[in-house]
Design a protein around this motif. Structure first.
Motif, short mmCIF file in Angstrom:
data_model
loop_
_atom_site.label_atom_id
_atom_site.label_comp_id
_atom_site.label_asym_id
_atom_site.label_seq_id
_atom_site.Cartn_x
_atom_site.Cartn_y
_atom_site.Cartn_z
N GLU A 194 -4.38 3.15 -4.11
CA GLU A 194 -5.82 2.90 -4.27
C GLU A 194 -6.29 3.33 -5.65
N ASP B 106 0.82 -1.23 0.00
CA ASP B 106 0.00 0.00 0.00
C ASP B 106 0.84 1.26 0.00
N GLU C 11 -0.88 6.21 0.20
CA GLU C 11 -1.84 5.12 0.06
C GLU C 11 -2.95 5.43 -0.95
N PRO D 157 -3.39 -8.31 -2.68
CA PRO D 157 -3.51 -7.07 -1.89
C PRO D 157 -3.93 -7.32 -0.45
#
Length: 610
Positions: free
Chosen positions: A521, A506, A517, A571
């Protein structure tokens, strides 16, 4: 607990400490005409704007420390984080956060040592013009006693992250200034992690003292920044014999177990067996466990019959290059240099015939014409963007018009370079590759170790020679060509594994945040609707379910000139595998992925499953 002006007795005591802890010869050099503070008698310092201050020593007990907030730090490192906040070595974050993954700046590292010294001095001026006021006292102190100097004449680079090598030198000099035992019997050599010559003695001393415990289980990474939590642990270990509270702390330990390493010989044979079954000339595979590259495998030849493949050899990654482009895009988005949803015409200075965006190019929905014969140069692409002949049918950004598009990634790479005014190689080097100690480039001729580039084989025939790969050099200006962005990135599986580890973590690598992060994403975001094969298109990876025993895997494949490659990561678990091959057959498995890569990935994922 703030700064307090000392009375005369405290001044004398502090100066006596400074004399007893006088630095070695290298620390007694003058800087910008200033004499070292500890060499000045009291009467000389009195009128020069220098005053000695003391940090209040709280009547603390361990229970008091537990009340200090560090809400975002794991239990393993919470004692160190609370202690660093309690001693005011590091400033607190917001709402009880410690921000333990954030890199420490050079000025922040000096400030922490300055406060740890117990003597605070106030100066009229700092010898470095680029240091903000809040750090000037600390930097002037560090310069005067030889703990840290500038990066060039008159400049300190206060905001630059402090690297492991730089911090080791600061710690070594700080300990010498305090009069500690500097004898060191350790001489460490790190494969693939060359320590800068100026830091060798200091790094060995730091490692022998155990100050970097838990940070070097998988390599030293001398140019990697140090995180706030890592610095807190380091300072607590340094101080444990001087600070009764530090001596009581529970600190993270090293010795992280890698399941891949425990089974390395068995897995090495399994990887080799899979490579032979698919006729590969050479194979590299990297393993990521819990967000860290823990193991590497290699098989066969870099040059058939004469140069064995090693972990350090570099292969053309083919379409794994698109992941590198995606990382560069996310980093530039993070810096505010690009807007994923703006028409790219603004970066090219033209009105596009269709509203093409960075997001649509990353998701293969740009509808730009995809052809090997279409122009890759700046003038040709600019003309393409302006007219209908440069596009296929459909609306850009609509998943119904998804079509895998190499040429769009060439245009994307150019667009990013034009927006940033920098080569993508430089963006990746400055933010990721340099700190990670990775060697990768879209122009193979620009690699730091071009001698490690391999031949590429199509079965038993030559697919592309080393010479032709090394002939690709940096183009005339950022954005001048898009030729290399769809498939030209060249690196080892080990170094590609570092990029996969960053995504699996991440945005953190070896405990340090190198990427925000939300940027990760963004790269992982995808629509609810599946594309061909039942996978989901992210930016630019695909998301698949149930691959190789994992509930979810982000992945990207690549093939060109006889290489068949796969980068993937879980993930949820933070595990991942990167496989680079040359000369193998091009058969595919039940997931539509190159079978040689899939078989090796399955072997390794099963081996590290918890």
């Amino acid at each position: 607990m703030g700064k307090r002006w000392a009375a005369g007795a405290l001044l004398a005591l502090a100066l006596l400490w400074a004399v007893l802890a006088s630095p070695p010869a290298w620390a007694q050099e003058r800087s910008a005409g200033r004499e070292a503070l500890e060499e000045k008698p009291e009467e000389e310092t009195a009128g020069e704007g220098l005053e000695v201050m003391a940090i209040e020593e709280p009547a603390a007990v361990l229970e008091d420390l537990r009340a200090v907030e560090a809400a975002d730090v794991s239990e393993e490192g919470r004692d160190a984080a609370r202690w660093a906040l309690y001693r005011e070595l590091l400033p607190p974050g917001e709402k009880g956060r410690f921000d333990g993954e954030e890199p420490v700046s050079r000025a922040g590292a000096v400030q922490a040592l300055y406060r740890l010294s117990g003597i605070l001095v106030r100066v009229d001026e700092c010898p470095y013009a680029d240091v903000p006021e809040e750090y000037q006292d600390a930097v002037a102190w560090a310069d005067s006693v030889g703990v840290s100097g500038g990066v060039s004449e008159g400049l300190f680079a206060p905001a630059s992250p402090v690297t492991r090598s730089q911090l080791a030198v600061m710690l070594h000099r700080f300990a010498a200034w305090r009069g500690e035992d500097m004898e060191c019997r350790l001489a460490v050599s790190w494969e693939g992690g060359q320590v800068p010559p100026y830091a060798e003695e200091a790094v060995n001393w730091v490692l022998e003292r155990g100050l970097y415990e838990g940070m070097t289980d998988r390599g030293l990474y001398p140019d990697l920044p140090v995180s706030r939590l890592q610095l807190a642990c380091i300072l607590a270990r340094l101080q444990k014999d001087r600070d009764s509270l530090a001596g009581e702390l529970s600190l993270p330990e090293g010795g992280t177990v890698s399941l891949s390493r425990l089974k390395h010989e068995e897995l090495d044979q399994a990887v080799a067996g899979a490579a032979r079954r698919h006729g590969a000339v050479g194979v590299q595979a990297a393993v990521i466990e819990n967000g860290a590259v823990t193991d590497v495998y290699h098989y066969g030849w870099a040059v058939r019959g004469s140069v064995p493949m090693t972990d350090g050899h570099k292969l053309r990654t083919a379409s794994l290059s698109k992941v590198a482009v995606g990382l560069a895009a996310a980093l530039l988005w993070e810096e505010g240099a690009v807007d994923y949803d703006a028409d790219i015409g603004a970066y090219w200075g033209v009105e596009t015939w269709k509203p093409v965006t960075i997001r649509s190019m990353l998701s293969h929905t740009s509808t730009l014409l995809n052809s090997e014969s279409i122009a890759w140069d700046y003038a040709g692409v600019k003309a393409q963007l302006k007219g209908p002949s440069g596009y296929g049918g459909g609306a850009p950004g609509d998943l119904r018009y998804w079509s895998y598009n190499n040429h769009a990634f060439g245009v994307l790479g150019q667009t990013l370079e034009l927006a940033a005014g920098r080569y993508l190689d430089d963006v990746l080097e400055e933010r990721l590759l340099g700190p990670m100690g990775a060697d990768g480039s879209f122009a193979a001729g620009e690699l730091r170790e071009p001698e490690l580039v391999t031949q590429l084989y199509r079965g038993s025939a030559l697919g592309r020679s080393v010479g032709s790969q090394l002939g690709v050099r940096r183009w005339s200006a950022p954005g001048a060509t898009g030729q290399q962005f769809a498939g030209g990135f060249t690196a080892s599986a080990y170094d590609c594994g570092k990029l996969a580890a960053l995504l699996a973590g991440d945005g953190c690598f070896e405990g340090v945040r190198l990427m925000e992060e939300p940027s990760v994403e963004l790269m992982e975001s995808c629509e609810d609707r599946a594309i061909s094969g039942g996978t989901y298109q992210a930016l630019p990876m695909r998301l698949g379910s149930g691959l190789y025993g994992r509930e979810r895997l982000y992945y990207h494949t690549g093939s060109a000139y006889g290489v068949y490659n796969l980068l993937s990561y879980d993930p949820d678990a933070g595990d991942g595998v990167v496989v680079l091959t040359t000369g193998a057959d091009g058969g595919r498995d039940e997931y539509g992925i190159y079978a040689v890569c899939g078989e090796i990935s399955r072997i390794l994922y099963e081996a590290v499953a918890q």
